[in-house]
Structure formats: structure tokens, C-alpha cells
Design a protein around this motif. Structure first.
Motif, mmCIF file in Angstrom:
data_model
loop_
_atom_site.group_PDB
_atom_site.id
_atom_site.type_symbol
_atom_site.label_atom_id
_atom_site.label_comp_id
_atom_site.label_asym_id
_atom_site.label_seq_id
_atom_site.Cartn_x
_atom_site.Cartn_y
_atom_site.Cartn_z
ATOM 1 N N ASP A 78 0.846 -1.188 0.000
ATOM 2 C CA ASP A 78 0.000 0.000 0.000
ATOM 3 C C ASP A 78 0.883 1.241 0.000
ATOM 4 O O ASP A 78 2.001 1.226 0.522
ATOM 5 C CB ASP A 78 -0.909 0.004 1.226
ATOM 6 C CG ASP A 78 -2.091 0.953 1.102
ATOM 7 O OD1 ASP A 78 -2.325 1.485 -0.005
ATOM 8 O OD2 ASP A 78 -2.784 1.161 2.110
ATOM 9 N N PHE A 79 0.360 2.289 -0.564
ATOM 10 C CA PHE A 79 1.018 3.588 -0.516
ATOM 11 C C PHE A 79 0.653 4.215 0.819
ATOM 12 O O PHE A 79 -0.505 4.139 1.239
ATOM 13 C CB PHE A 79 0.541 4.452 -1.680
ATOM 14 C CG PHE A 79 1.288 5.737 -1.815
ATOM 15 C CD1 PHE A 79 2.582 5.756 -2.300
ATOM 16 C CD2 PHE A 79 0.695 6.932 -1.464
ATOM 17 C CE1 PHE A 79 3.275 6.942 -2.442
ATOM 18 C CE2 PHE A 79 1.383 8.133 -1.601
ATOM 19 C CZ PHE A 79 2.672 8.134 -2.085
ATOM 20 N N GLU A 80 1.628 4.830 1.485
ATOM 21 C CA GLU A 80 1.320 5.453 2.766
ATOM 22 C C GLU A 80 0.284 6.554 2.561
ATOM 23 O O GLU A 80 0.497 7.469 1.777
ATOM 24 C CB GLU A 80 2.581 6.032 3.415
ATOM 25 C CG GLU A 80 2.350 6.410 4.837
ATOM 26 C CD GLU A 80 3.639 6.610 5.607
ATOM 27 O OE1 GLU A 80 3.613 7.414 6.538
ATOM 28 O OE2 GLU A 80 4.644 5.973 5.286
ATOM 29 N N PHE A 86 -1.923 8.190 -3.538
ATOM 30 C CA PHE A 86 -0.995 7.866 -4.619
ATOM 31 C C PHE A 86 -1.516 8.408 -5.955
ATOM 32 O O PHE A 86 -0.744 8.949 -6.756
ATOM 33 C CB PHE A 86 -0.778 6.349 -4.708
ATOM 34 C CG PHE A 86 0.294 5.960 -5.691
ATOM 35 C CD1 PHE A 86 1.612 6.318 -5.477
ATOM 36 C CD2 PHE A 86 -0.023 5.236 -6.830
ATOM 37 C CE1 PHE A 86 2.603 5.968 -6.380
ATOM 38 C CE2 PHE A 86 0.967 4.873 -7.732
ATOM 39 C CZ PHE A 86 2.282 5.237 -7.511
ATOM 40 N N GLN A 87 -2.817 8.279 -6.195
ATOM 41 C CA GLN A 87 -3.399 8.822 -7.418
ATOM 42 C C GLN A 87 -3.247 10.346 -7.460
ATOM 43 O O GLN A 87 -3.016 10.927 -8.518
ATOM 44 C CB GLN A 87 -4.857 8.399 -7.548
ATOM 45 C CG GLN A 87 -4.996 6.924 -7.871
ATOM 46 C CD GLN A 87 -6.421 6.419 -7.793
ATOM 47 O OE1 GLN A 87 -7.285 7.021 -7.159
ATOM 48 N NE2 GLN A 87 -6.661 5.281 -8.435
ATOM 49 N N LYS A 88 -3.350 10.994 -6.321
ATOM 50 C CA LYS A 88 -3.145 12.441 -6.247
ATOM 51 C C LYS A 88 -1.683 12.776 -6.571
ATOM 52 O O LYS A 88 -1.406 13.747 -7.273
ATOM 53 C CB LYS A 88 -3.513 12.959 -4.852
ATOM 54 C CG LYS A 88 -3.464 14.458 -4.732
ATOM 55 C CD LYS A 88 -3.954 14.934 -3.375
ATOM 56 C CE LYS A 88 -3.912 16.452 -3.302
ATOM 57 N NZ LYS A 88 -4.388 16.941 -2.021
ATOM 58 N N TYR A 89 -0.745 11.956 -6.062
ATOM 59 C CA TYR A 89 0.673 12.143 -6.386
ATOM 60 C C TYR A 89 0.875 12.065 -7.904
ATOM 61 O O TYR A 89 1.566 12.903 -8.493
ATOM 62 C CB TYR A 89 1.536 11.087 -5.672
ATOM 63 C CG TYR A 89 2.886 10.915 -6.310
ATOM 64 C CD1 TYR A 89 3.919 11.815 -6.054
ATOM 65 C CD2 TYR A 89 3.128 9.889 -7.221
ATOM 66 C CE1 TYR A 89 5.150 11.692 -6.664
ATOM 67 C CE2 TYR A 89 4.358 9.749 -7.841
ATOM 68 C CZ TYR A 89 5.356 10.654 -7.568
ATOM 69 O OH TYR A 89 6.571 10.543 -8.194
ATOM 70 N N ILE A 90 0.265 11.071 -8.532
ATOM 71 C CA ILE A 90 0.407 10.919 -9.987
ATOM 72 C C ILE A 90 -0.172 12.138 -10.708
ATOM 73 O O ILE A 90 0.463 12.705 -11.594
ATOM 74 C CB ILE A 90 -0.247 9.605 -10.469
ATOM 75 C CG1 ILE A 90 0.557 8.409 -9.964
ATOM 76 C CG2 ILE A 90 -0.357 9.582 -11.993
ATOM 77 C CD1 ILE A 90 -0.058 7.067 -10.243
ATOM 78 N N LYS A 91 -1.354 12.536 -10.316
ATOM 79 C CA LYS A 91 -2.020 13.679 -10.960
ATOM 80 C C LYS A 91 -1.170 14.950 -10.841
ATOM 81 O O LYS A 91 -1.050 15.723 -11.794
ATOM 82 C CB LYS A 91 -3.394 13.904 -10.327
ATOM 83 C CG LYS A 91 -4.187 15.003 -10.978
ATOM 84 C CD LYS A 91 -5.557 15.129 -10.336
ATOM 85 C CE LYS A 91 -6.336 16.262 -10.970
ATOM 86 N NZ LYS A 91 -7.642 16.423 -10.370
ATOM 87 N N ASN A 92 -0.551 15.168 -9.691
ATOM 88 C CA ASN A 92 0.257 16.373 -9.470
ATOM 89 C C ASN A 92 1.599 16.335 -10.181
ATOM 90 O O ASN A 92 2.223 17.383 -10.383
ATOM 91 C CB ASN A 92 0.483 16.593 -7.974
ATOM 92 C CG ASN A 92 -0.779 16.983 -7.251
ATOM 93 O OD1 ASN A 92 -1.727 17.489 -7.842
ATOM 94 N ND2 ASN A 92 -0.808 16.735 -5.955
#
Length: 174
Positions: A78-80, A86-92
Motif C-alpha cells: 500500500d502507498f502510505e 498515490f493517485q493524487k501524487y500521480i495527478k500532481n
């Protein structure tokens, strides 16, 4: 703590080997070039087997490099903060192509979540073109560490599938 356990195992194996060295006959030593000393799944995450060569008094520790399917393990990686974070990290961090045309679709990737939480073996399964597959690989290579999977109380490498929605017009409207 892990290092102490590993060193203790090595010292025990060396002592065992030297004890056997003085008690075995020369003929039995030649017949037995390698013997399996230990195979414990729950002793240490990275140690699954240790072999010793009587002629060299050399200890070899083998690491479990198996890549497990996500549905065959006890605790999934799992992503912390969860997959939404994690999807927000990708989007940003995902940069869209600078082309005028509308790029929209679903990228599909897979990667291995390593025992230390790093991502490796990143592959694009379904690409929508315009450089989006290469961009997904770039973003995943820079991703923060994950919480690795466990199976039988041991850290394991796990294959993970991920779908990444791509819509460059949505990005421009934000």
C-alpha cells in the motif's frame, strides 16, 4: 536487530562447520561438498536458505527473489496514506503532452513493489500514445516508497497493477 540475527546465524554456521571439519573423515568430506544447513521461512525476511561448502568454509545466504501475485499474499502493498493519495501524487506530477489535440484515455501499468518499498520493473501494459506511457514510467520511478507486502510474516516482492486516467483538457481547466 536483523543484522544481529544474521551475524548470529553466520557465527553458528561457522562453528558448526569447524566442529564437523575435525570430526569427519577425509572421504566423507569429499563426498559432501555442500549441505543445506538452514531453511526457515520466518527467521528473517531476506534469508530463506544458507548453504555451506566444507572445502572453503564459505557461507552463502540466498535471498527470496520470488515476485508474488497480489491475490496470493497475506497483506497487500500500500502507498502510505492509501491509493487515493498515490493517485493524487500521480495527478500532481504527470505532465501532459504539449500537443493541441485532446489526449484522453486509461493507461494501464504494472510494477513490482520491492521488500524495501521501492518500485521496480515498471511496464506499460496499455498505452494511449502521445508519450503518456513514458511519462507514467517517469512518474512511477520518482514515486515515494510504498509499504511492502507481507506473506507468512515475511516481506515479499509483489506485482501490482494500476490504471491511470489521462485527460489533458481536465488539467487545463483546473
Amino acid at each position: 536487530m536483523r543484522m544481529k540475527k544474521t551475524l548470529m546465524l553466520i557465527l553458528i554456521l561457522i562453528g558448526f562447520t569447524q566442529c564437523n571439519f575435525f570430526t569427519e573423515t577425509k572421504a566423507s568430506k569429499e563426498e559432501k561438498t555442500e549441505q543445506n544447513i538452514v531453511k526457515e521461512n520466518n527467521f528473517e525476511e531476506s534469508i530463506t536458505e544458507a548453504n555451506i561448502s566444507d572445502s572453503d568454509n564459505e557461507v552463502q545466504i540466498k535471498e527470496d527473489t520470488t515476485i508474488y501475485a497480489i491475490d496470493s499474499i497475506d497483506v497487500k502493498p500500500d502507498f502510505e496514506g492509501g491509493i487515493q493519495k498515490f493517485q493524487k501524487y500521480i495527478k500532481n506530477n504527470f505532465f501532459y503532452p504539449e500537443e493541441d489535440e485532446h489526449v484522453k484515455g486509461m493507461l494501464e501499468v504494472n510494477f513490482v513493489v520491492e521488500k524495501d518499498g521501492n518500485l521496480s520493473n515498471i511496464k506499460v501494459i496499455k498505452d494511449i500514445g502521445h508519450g503518456t506511457g513514458n511519462e507514467a514510467i517517469r512518474v512511477l520511478k520518482k514515486a515515494p516508497k510504498w509499504i511492502p507486502a507481507t506473506n507468512n510474516h515475511r516481506l515479499v516482492r509483489t506485482l501490482y497493477y494500476l490504471s491511470i486516467p489521462v485527460d489533458n483538457h481536465q488539467e487545463q481547466n483546473l
